[in-house]
Scaffold this motif. Structure first.
Motif, PDB file in Angstrom:
ATOM      1  N   GLY A  93      -5.188   8.881   1.181  1.00 30.26           N
ATOM      2  CA  GLY A  93      -4.276   8.052   1.980  1.00 30.26           C
ATOM      3  C   GLY A  93      -3.932   8.670   3.324  1.00 30.26           C
ATOM      4  N   PRO A  94      -4.923   8.853   4.224  1.00 35.82           N
ATOM      5  CA  PRO A  94      -4.633   9.481   5.517  1.00 35.82           C
ATOM      6  C   PRO A  94      -3.755   8.630   6.438  1.00 35.82           C
ATOM      7  N   GLY A  95      -3.673   7.317   6.165  1.00 31.36           N
ATOM      8  CA  GLY A  95      -2.803   6.452   6.967  1.00 31.36           C
ATOM      9  C   GLY A  95      -3.238   6.426   8.417  1.00 31.36           C
ATOM     10  N   PHE A 115       0.830  -1.207   0.000  1.00 31.87           N
ATOM     11  CA  PHE A 115       0.000   0.000   0.000  1.00 31.87           C
ATOM     12  C   PHE A 115       0.871   1.267   0.000  1.00 31.87           C
ATOM     13  N   GLY A 116       2.168   1.107  -0.212  1.00 32.63           N
ATOM     14  CA  GLY A 116       3.071   2.267  -0.247  1.00 32.63           C
ATOM     15  C   GLY A 116       3.076   3.015   1.070  1.00 32.63           C
ATOM     16  N   GLN A 117       3.063   2.265   2.184  1.00 30.33           N
ATOM     17  CA  GLN A 117       2.912   2.936   3.483  1.00 30.33           C
ATOM     18  C   GLN A 117       4.245   3.360   4.082  1.00 30.33           C
ATOM     19  N   ASN A 118       4.480   4.669   4.096  1.00 35.65           N
ATOM     20  CA  ASN A 118       5.593   5.278   4.820  1.00 35.65           C
ATOM     21  C   ASN A 118       4.957   6.413   5.605  1.00 35.65           C
ATOM     22  N   PHE A 119       4.809   6.189   6.907  1.00 34.94           N
ATOM     23  CA  PHE A 119       4.049   7.147   7.712  1.00 34.94           C
ATOM     24  C   PHE A 119       4.943   8.289   8.182  1.00 34.94           C
ATOM     25  N   LEU A 120       4.430   9.496   8.079  1.00 34.48           N
ATOM     26  CA  LEU A 120       5.188  10.676   8.517  1.00 34.48           C
ATOM     27  C   LEU A 120       5.208  10.721  10.040  1.00 34.48           C
ATOM     28  N   ASP A 151     -10.451   2.743  -3.043  1.00 29.90           N
ATOM     29  CA  ASP A 151      -9.287   3.022  -3.869  1.00 29.90           C
ATOM     30  C   ASP A 151      -9.420   4.422  -4.488  1.00 29.90           C
ATOM     31  N   ALA A 152      -8.481   5.304  -4.169  1.00 27.11           N
ATOM     32  CA  ALA A 152      -8.532   6.677  -4.698  1.00 27.11           C
ATOM     33  C   ALA A 152      -8.487   6.696  -6.231  1.00 27.11           C
ATOM     34  N   ASN A 155       0.072  12.632   1.390  1.00 32.00           N
ATOM     35  CA  ASN A 155       1.388  12.008   1.311  1.00 32.00           C
ATOM     36  C   ASN A 155       1.113  10.737   0.533  1.00 32.00           C
ATOM     37  N   GLU A 157      -9.154   6.180   2.131  1.00 27.67           N
ATOM     38  CA  GLU A 157      -8.092   5.254   2.551  1.00 27.67           C
ATOM     39  C   GLU A 157      -8.424   3.853   2.064  1.00 27.67           C
TER      40      GLU A 157
HETATM   41  N1  SAM Z   1      -0.869  10.313   5.198  1.00 26.87           N
HETATM   42  C1  SAM Z   1      -0.174   9.322   5.990  1.00 26.87           C
HETATM   43  C2  SAM Z   1       1.125   9.912   6.521  1.00 26.87           C
HETATM   44  O1  SAM Z   1       1.552  10.929   5.975  1.00 26.87           O
HETATM   45  O2  SAM Z   1       1.687   9.360   7.448  1.00 26.87           O
HETATM   46  C3  SAM Z   1       0.082   8.050   5.210  1.00 26.87           C
HETATM   47  C4  SAM Z   1       0.921   8.169   3.967  1.00 26.87           C
HETATM   48  S1  SAM Z   1       1.383   6.646   3.211  1.00 26.87           S
HETATM   49  C5  SAM Z   1       2.757   7.197   2.216  1.00 26.87           C
HETATM   50  C6  SAM Z   1       0.153   6.369   1.919  1.00 26.87           C
HETATM   51  C7  SAM Z   1      -1.249   6.029   2.396  1.00 26.87           C
HETATM   52  O3  SAM Z   1      -2.086   5.820   1.255  1.00 26.87           O
HETATM   53  C8  SAM Z   1      -1.334   4.757   3.217  1.00 26.87           C
HETATM   54  O4  SAM Z   1      -2.169   4.964   4.323  1.00 26.87           O
HETATM   55  C9  SAM Z   1      -1.969   3.730   2.258  1.00 26.87           C
HETATM   56  O5  SAM Z   1      -2.702   2.711   2.914  1.00 26.87           O
HETATM   57  C10 SAM Z   1      -2.868   4.629   1.423  1.00 26.87           C
HETATM   58  N2  SAM Z   1      -3.169   4.098   0.085  1.00 26.87           N
HETATM   59  C11 SAM Z   1      -2.415   3.289  -0.687  1.00 26.87           C
HETATM   60  N3  SAM Z   1      -2.995   3.055  -1.886  1.00 26.87           N
HETATM   61  C12 SAM Z   1      -4.167   3.765  -1.867  1.00 26.87           C
HETATM   62  C13 SAM Z   1      -5.229   3.925  -2.804  1.00 26.87           C
HETATM   63  N4  SAM Z   1      -5.191   3.337  -3.997  1.00 26.87           N
HETATM   64  N5  SAM Z   1      -6.287   4.695  -2.453  1.00 26.87           N
HETATM   65  C14 SAM Z   1      -6.316   5.313  -1.228  1.00 26.87           C
HETATM   66  N6  SAM Z   1      -5.340   5.188  -0.306  1.00 26.87           N
HETATM   67  C15 SAM Z   1      -4.286   4.430  -0.617  1.00 26.87           C
END
Ligand code: SAM
Length: 272
Positions: free
Chosen positions: A43-45, A13-18, A89-90, A110, A64
């Motif tokens: 993607g509020p994470g 899910f490309g998760q890198n949390f700030l 899915d966004a 992010n 999300e």
């Molecule tokens: N905003 C948070 C932060 O800054 O810590 C999280 C950022 S993280 C880089 C990306 C976020 O996008 C994750 O929570 C992930 O699960 C979500 N995500 C990934 N693919 C997505 C999609 N197709 N649609 C919506 N959200 C998605």
């Protein structure tokens, strides 16, 4: 008793949390949300940016994908009247469903780096709804968006983003601001859709097609890469030198080529 939800970052899910409070604050100051704003966070994470966005008093919708993050977000924010959560899915999200007025939506995120380019194209197709966008992206992607003609960064992304928007590369963010740290540097970009397109194409789908075709083989001359779409005479009639390579052309020249393509008669159905 309050339940505590544990969540492990997922790569797919490309998760890198700030987690760097200084970086989060700088992003929020760049966005500078006001109570009357209509915000959409992608993607509020775990809510690193969400908290401050809601604090502005603005109406905030978030999208999300990760189902496991939904209880964590709800636990923190469901009680707030300006918060609206969409699980999904966004890339498939229908921005019109938000009922925002034209030119009003402020999109932030992010972004998951694995989907950032298709997501930006999806948003550009809805540019008339959007007032501005603030995104954290791979630094290299921001450099391509902000590039000018003549160099290796100038390509399909620069042209299609600049067709619709003014681009500002605001600042860079190192890997240490995230948990887990990504392997690449990141940057914050501001995209502001033009109120009047500086170089409107007769058909923007044809512009996308010409640009995609031209940059498929960026080392070749235009008369070579575009030969299935336009003859050399048509390229020259659009005021473009067919012996140039695609990276030497500015946005206005690509629009002239797309407009030349739009003059061609559509194929007759059933003809061979
Ligand atoms: N905003 C948070 C932060 O800054 O810590 C999280 C950022 S993280 C880089 C990306 C976020 O996008 C994750 O929570 C992930 O699960 C979500 N995500 C990934 N693919 C997505 C999609 N197709 N649609 C919506 N959200 C998605």
């Amino acid at each position: 008793m309050t339940e505590h939800y544990q969540h492990r970052a997922r790569k797919r899910f490309g998760q890198n949390f700030l987690h760097d409070a200084g970086v989060i604050d700088r992003i929020l100051r760049s966005i500078h949300a006001k109570p009357e704003d209509r915000l959409l966070e992608i993607g509020p994470g775990q809510g690193a940016l969400t908290q401050g966005l809601l604090g502005s008093g603005a109406q905030l919708d978030v999208v999300e994908l990760d189902k496991d993050l939904i209880p964590i977000l709800n636990q923190q924010f469901a009680g707030k009247s300006n918060f609206n959560l969409h699980q999904g899915d966004a890339l498939k999200f229908d921005f019109n469903s938000l009922g925002a007025a034209p030119n009003s939506l402020r999109v932030v995120g992010n972004l998951p780096y694995n989907i950032s380019t298709p997501l930006i194209f999806h948003l550009l197709h809805n540019a008339s709804l959007i007032r501005d966008m603030h995104f954290m992206l791979q630094k290299e992607v921001v450099e391509r968006m902000a590039a000018g003609p003549g160099g290796g960064d100038w390509g399909r992304l620069s042209i299609m983003v600049q067709y619709h928007c003014r681009v500002e590369h605001l600042f860079n963010v190192g890997p240490g601001a995230f948990n887990p740290p990504p392997k690449v540097d990141s940057a914050i970009v501001r995209l502001v859709p033009h109120s009047v397109l500086p170089h409107p194409a007769k058909d923007h789908k044809l512009l996308e097609r010409v640009v995609r075709e031209a940059f498929n083989q960026r080392r070749k001359t235009l008369r070579n890469t575009l030969k299935l779409l336009l003859s050399n005479a048509e390229i020259e009639a659009a005021g473009v030198d067919g012996s140039l390579r695609p990276e030497q052309l500015d946005l206005a020249a690509f629009v002239r080529l797309a407009d030349k393509l739009s003059e061609q008669a559509p194929p007759t159905p059933g003809a061979d």
